[in-house]
Enzyme design. Structure first.
Site, mmCIF file in Angstrom:
data_model
loop_
_atom_site.group_PDB
_atom_site.id
_atom_site.type_symbol
_atom_site.label_atom_id
_atom_site.label_comp_id
_atom_site.label_asym_id
_atom_site.label_seq_id
_atom_site.Cartn_x
_atom_site.Cartn_y
_atom_site.Cartn_z
ATOM 1 C CD GLU A 1 16.598 42.807 87.275
ATOM 2 O OE1 GLU A 1 16.592 41.593 87.570
ATOM 3 O OE2 GLU A 1 15.854 43.265 86.402
ATOM 4 C CE1 TYR B 1 9.117 40.218 86.367
ATOM 5 C CE2 TYR B 1 7.624 39.142 84.833
ATOM 6 C CZ TYR B 1 8.904 39.518 85.196
ATOM 7 O OH TYR B 1 9.965 39.185 84.399
#
Length: 542
Positions: A331, A405
């Site tokens: 994150e 991803y």
């Protein structure tokens, strides 16, 4: 990041043909209702209520007219069932009308380029509740470990208009930031983005005012309310002292002090690879949340249970992913790719997720060495689905495959392997963050930058991995020291040179059979750092 687990939650629907509506276009396009004005700042208040599971507040939108226009109609986004009231504006309007998730403000005047204006309104309602945060969008009205209220929102999927009236399109970030006043019961704490600039007690409530002075993407604007305790630290970084603030549930304080020590090494690694943290002025913080995690700008949402890995799991199955806290690393990587460099269109979300997923590998290399990093990046390939293209449909608020991803990270690693110069690769990553500092971008802009500054044309490589579901296959046959080879399952003109035999030799395959004489008759050795499949053939059909 809505978390890569979304792959397994929605995968059954990806084979179904997609049909887009007028609402999708209004939500995802820079239409005539949006393309003449630019948001400069939001001044908002928000007050969530745990009992009624409702939210209310106010938003004042400051904006600039970007071209001369006559009698335009403005579009404000606000998803149902949220309601708006008491609309006011610093311009003449003839009608304010709602159509589904949109509010249209009709005007009857001439607007001039450069005019700085504002509009504002109250809002309230019971917003959509997230059933499986953060993988679906919605508010979270939870209970903490002591049974007390704990509230926040996960909105990358639905957008800020899930609860706040705003111009909800990625290409238009408020350049001058926001102020957010979070109103809470007097014994709770309200957290927002940026820095806390004031706290006021008014009756049985508290008002926490937060300020962001940098541009911020809408889906990152998030309030949280809980029984938080605070501690702080300082990181001595490239731009000086960076304030680190940690807001955690009071009973998590000691665990957080221990686990969040990883933040300093993470910031050191990412500043090395990407350049200075992009939001020194707004500080860096981690906030306990009732869901796994999210990249809210200067306000990292944390719900990983104070453990390493991804909720205790290693996505690579190599053991490497258990050496660090996935949510802290991933994150925070988004502060560079997503928050600093933001895609203009949701279809280009790979810019956020592919580079950030690869940031896990770069962090691993910086802290644990290149061998461990290669174990990790090669290990996560097993999660690739190759179900649909990574780039989605433009103009309809649509994202591509969750492969953005792992497959996206594998593409970046392949490009790095071709460049074969980590100093140059690092310069490219830092250059991206400098050139597109606090900007919104397209896939073409990012691809062109990499092509230009690497000195290598990766156009067909990007097209292969981002717009198709095929993995390049190198078919080959070796007879003594003669190697024959060709590409299969590739886009036309696919141009990916391969180093073989531990980098001692290079081949440039094409879709037609090629032949080269090797330095040795030893069985050819291929570099597994390229995301390609190798298929040895007993014979070649000519």
């Amino acid at each position: 990041m809505r978390s890569v687990l979304i792959l397994f939650l929605i995968m059954p629907f990806w084979g179904v043909a997609q049909h887009f509506t007028k609402q999708d276009t209004l939500r995802g396009s820079d239409t005539a209702f949006r393309n003449f004005w630019d948001v400069k700042k939001y001044e908002l208040t928000v007050e969530p209520d745990a009992v009624t599971k409702s939210v209310k507040g106010h938003n004042k939108i400051f904006f600039e007219i970007t071209k001369d226009v006559e009698n335009p109609t403005f579009q404000i986004d606000l998803r149902q069932p949220m309601a708006y009231h008491n609309f006011k504006a610093k311009f003449k309007y003839t009608e304010v009308k709602r159509d589904g998730d949109f509010i249209f403000i009709k005007t009857k005047q001439h607007f001039r380029k450069g005019q700085y204006l504002s509009m504002e309104m109250d809002y309230d309602g019971c917003p959509q509740i997230a059933e499986n945060t953060p993988w679906d969008g919605g508010w979270v009205f939870a209970k903490d470990g002591k049974g007390r209220p704990w509230m926040s929102v996960a909105q990358e999927d639905k957008g800020l208009s899930l609860w706040l009236p705003c111009k909800d399109i990625w290409r238009d970030e408020p350049e001058n930031g926001i102020t957010m006043t979070v109103i809470t019961p007097k014994d709770m704490v309200g957290i927002g983005n940026g820095r806390l600039i004031s706290t006021k007690s008014l009756g049985n409530k508290k008002h926490y005012k937060w300020r962001v002075i940098n541009p911020i993407n809408d889906y990152s604007i998030v309030p949280s309310v809980g029984y938080y305790a605070h501690f702080s630290d300082v990181f001595n970084g490239e731009k000086g002292k960076l304030n680190l603030d940690y807001w955690v549930l009071d009973y998590n304080l000691e665990k957080a002090r221990k686990q969040f020590k990883q933040v300093n090494s993470m910031l050191e690694a990412f500043e090395y690879w990407f350049g200075a943290y992009p939001f020194y002025e707004d500080s860096y913080k981690v906030v306990d949340e009732p869901y796994l995690g999210m990249e809210h700008q200067s306000n990292i949402a944390y719900g990983n249970g104070y453990q390493n890995g991804y909720a205790g799991k290693d996505w690579s199955d190599s053991g490497v992913g258990l050496k660090w806290d996935f949510i802290i690393v991933h994150e925070s990587g988004h502060e560079w790719f997503a928050n600093n460099i933001t895609a203009k269109d949701r279809a280009d979300m790979w810019i956020h997720e592919s580079f950030t997923c690869y940031s896990e590998t770069l962090f691993t290399q910086y802290v644990f060495g290149k061998a461990e990093a290669e174990k990790y990046i090669i290990g996560i390939r097993k999660n690739i689905q190759n179900d649909k293209p990574i780039i989605g449909h433009y103009g309809v608020d649509n994202e591509g495959s969750g492969d953005m991803y792992w497959k996206g990270a594998s593409m970046v690693h392949t490009i790095r392997t071709v460049i074969n110069d980590d100093n140059k690769f690092r310069t490219i990553l830092r250059g991206l963050n400098k050139t597109f500092y606090h900007k919104t971008v397209t896939s073409d802009e990012v691809e062109s930058y990499i092509n230009e500054h690497s000195g290598i044309d990766f156009s067909t490589v990007f097209r292969q991995y981002l717009t198709t579901t095929k993995v390049p296959i190198l078919e080959y046959q070796q007879n003594s020291n003669v190697l024959r080879y060709r590409w299969r399952d590739v886009v036309k003109g696919f141009d990916l040179p391969l180093r073989i035999n531990d980098g001692a030799e290079v081949i440039i395959p094409a879709e037609q059979w090629q032949e080269t004489t090797l330095k040795s008759s030893t069985p050819v050795n291929f570099d597994i750092n390229y995301y390609v499949h190798y298929q040895k053939l007993d014979s070649i059909l000519r």
